[in-house]
Design a protein around this motif. Sequence first.
Motif, short mmCIF file in Angstrom:
data_model
loop_
_atom_site.label_atom_id
_atom_site.label_comp_id
_atom_site.label_asym_id
_atom_site.label_seq_id
_atom_site.Cartn_x
_atom_site.Cartn_y
_atom_site.Cartn_z
N GLU A 1 0.83 -1.21 0.00
CA GLU A 1 0.00 0.00 0.00
C GLU A 1 0.86 1.26 0.00
O GLU A 1 0.56 2.24 -0.68
CB GLU A 1 -0.92 0.00 1.23
CG GLU A 1 -1.91 -1.14 1.28
CD GLU A 1 -1.32 -2.42 1.86
OE1 GLU A 1 -0.11 -2.42 2.20
OE2 GLU A 1 -2.05 -3.42 1.97
N GLU B 1 1.25 4.17 -2.85
CA GLU B 1 1.13 5.58 -2.52
C GLU B 1 2.29 6.39 -3.09
O GLU B 1 2.11 7.49 -3.63
CB GLU B 1 1.07 5.73 -1.00
CG GLU B 1 0.92 7.14 -0.49
CD GLU B 1 0.95 7.20 1.03
OE1 GLU B 1 1.46 8.21 1.56
OE2 GLU B 1 0.51 6.23 1.67
N GLN C 1 2.43 9.43 -5.85
CA GLN C 1 3.04 10.72 -5.56
C GLN C 1 4.12 11.10 -6.57
O GLN C 1 4.20 12.27 -6.99
CB GLN C 1 3.65 10.70 -4.15
CG GLN C 1 4.30 12.01 -3.74
CD GLN C 1 4.73 12.00 -2.28
OE1 GLN C 1 4.33 11.15 -1.50
NE2 GLN C 1 5.55 12.98 -1.90
#
Length: 297
Positions: free
Chosen positions: A122, A126, A130
């Motif tokens: 996870e 992320e 980004q």
Amino acid sequence: MTNDFLTPIPHPAAERRGVRLLLWRDDLLNPALPGNKARKLKYNLLQAKAEGQTKLLTFGGAYSNHLAAVATAGRLYNFETIGLVRGEERLPLNPTLTRCVADGMRLHYLDRTTYRRRAEPEFLAEMQRQFGPAYPLPEGGTNTLALRGVAELIGELRQHTDFDAVAVAAGTGGTLAGLTLGLAEAAYPARAVSMAALKGADFLRTEVDELLAATGCVGGRYELHTGYHFGGYAKLPTELRGFIQQFETDYGVLLDPIYTGKLLFGVLDLIEKGHFAPGSTVVAVHTGGLQAWAGFS
């Protein structure tokens, strides 16, 4: 037979115990990208290219040889690079991070709690959101593809000498696991020996075992010695500094303060204690990292 990369070390302890000690200069093989990091990156970079990736994303501490190597590899092989650094930004940057920036790496700092999530799917997703699509490299560059690159060193060594043990320093355990894999696949009757650079590094045995299992390695022989950390990662007490200085005086080889200084100290101590049988040949691997010296006064 020796060559420019295989240097005899006639240390008094080795001569007393009847052990032939050699130093393999992996730090000299590729001046632009020296040491075991080039081996770890070899098949990962090929995989990134095969996937059409143009960006590498990786992790490391402020003195990470791996971050520096990924930044250099990005410059040499036309990848963008992003380094996720453990801890807060400290200015001015130390020499390792200065080199990363000079090679084009974008640095992003993670607090230690967040950094511990670096292997979670996870969290990686992320980071991809980004920073954009990127080929992820774990801390230290250690994965099954890295092991394949390191394993090739066994064949190179065997072209030059027979040996009973090959010794390396351990940070994440990838180089140790790669050498163990190379020995097992060659069915070569030698052992891999490693000195942990970290304090409290017993967990590395589990890491190495899991890496070997992931490659299908059967029958790999290795040793991990955890008593030569000198207080922890990037610690340079007077005893270790003096040992490194004397080693350079005696043999004309500069060791780095984080990994190879501890490695050679540990190898010589084990020789003195009779850990290696008389008549044995031990090859210690100099894995580079000399830029770290600029961070120590």
